[in-house]
Design an enzyme around this catalytic site. Sequence first.
Site, PDB file in Angstrom:
ATOM      1  NE  ARG A 191      -8.594 -12.196   2.133  1.00 25.24           N
ATOM      2  CZ  ARG A 191      -9.193 -11.396   1.235  1.00 25.24           C
ATOM      3  NH1 ARG A 191      -8.515 -10.878   0.238  1.00 25.24           N
ATOM      4  NH2 ARG A 191     -10.472 -11.117   1.359  1.00 25.24           N
ATOM      5  CG  ASP A 250      -7.159  -8.392  -7.500  1.00 26.33           C
ATOM      6  OD1 ASP A 250      -7.401  -8.911  -8.619  1.00 26.33           O
ATOM      7  OD2 ASP A 250      -7.921  -8.482  -6.537  1.00 26.33           O
ATOM      8  CG  HIS A 299      -1.875  -1.086   1.348  1.00 20.05           C
ATOM      9  ND1 HIS A 299      -1.767  -2.068   2.301  1.00 20.05           N
ATOM     10  CD2 HIS A 299      -2.985  -1.388   0.622  1.00 20.05           C
ATOM     11  CE1 HIS A 299      -2.763  -2.917   2.177  1.00 20.05           C
ATOM     12  NE2 HIS A 299      -3.517  -2.532   1.158  1.00 20.05           N
TER      13      HIS A 299
END
Length: 280
Positions: free
Chosen positions: A187, A150, A37
């Site tokens: 995760r 992603d 991030h």
Amino acid sequence: MNIVKTVTELRSWTAEQRAKGNRISFVPTMGYLHEGHMSLVDLAKQHADVVVMSIFVNPLQFGPNEDLERYPRDLERDQVMAEKRGVDLLFVPDVKEMYPQETKTVIQVKGVTDRLCGASRPGHFDGVATVVCKLFNMVQPDSAFFGQKDAQQVAVIQQMVQDLNIPVQVIPCPIVREKDGLAMSSRNVYLKEEERIQALSLSQSLQEARDAYSKGKTPAEIRELIIARISSQPLADIDYVEVLAYPSLEPIEEFGDTSFLIALAVRFGKTRLIDNLMMT
Ligand code: PAF
């Protein structure tokens, strides 16, 4: 760093920025921030005068048996990290603020959602596209930053922005990895010690795939090689391994001049990890 919880506060801050002639970069996240991030924030800062980050665990993109309840959250820690890295405004709405009433409008991007995570997580990308569209309308940024881990999400958002004429430049950012190669993900914290070790087979198999590609192997051979490599790990349960054209996400039988994506999703116990290799 300013922290706001409501759309009204967010809009009055962004209006002030626009009135000053400032360009706005946007980093949407679900929090539990990590270096991946932070790399988005670094790029966002290079593209604009001010950076808005959102933290919102979006219920719409989780299936009934997925990890919405246990998704890791640590707002205090996230605030410190965001401020240190130079985020100007942190938007942390709750579910009521984002969805004051039952949502009757859903954004559905067709085609690019048919395979990969779109196939194994039905409705997931409707939830992603809907919340990202709402966030774009709330923040009205000049540019928005998404991790390439992603890759399908990036393709979905780029398609949505193009189809709906949303005036936001979508900027995909490189995957950030731990020192041993594991792609960073909020995760990863779920992984037990042995699962964490065996999860290295994901990045290692993608590295082997890159070598196999340079030696002239076909997409089918590369797929088999990855499946064999990951299946040799007793705790790994493969969801998919695909070699597809990018960004169309159509299957390919041969490598040509176009970009392609080798994407995989693998479960270790209750943790589902994704990783990919993009060749352009
Ligand atoms: O990638 C994510 O963290 C989420 O899917 C996003 C883009 C913030 C939408 O909830």
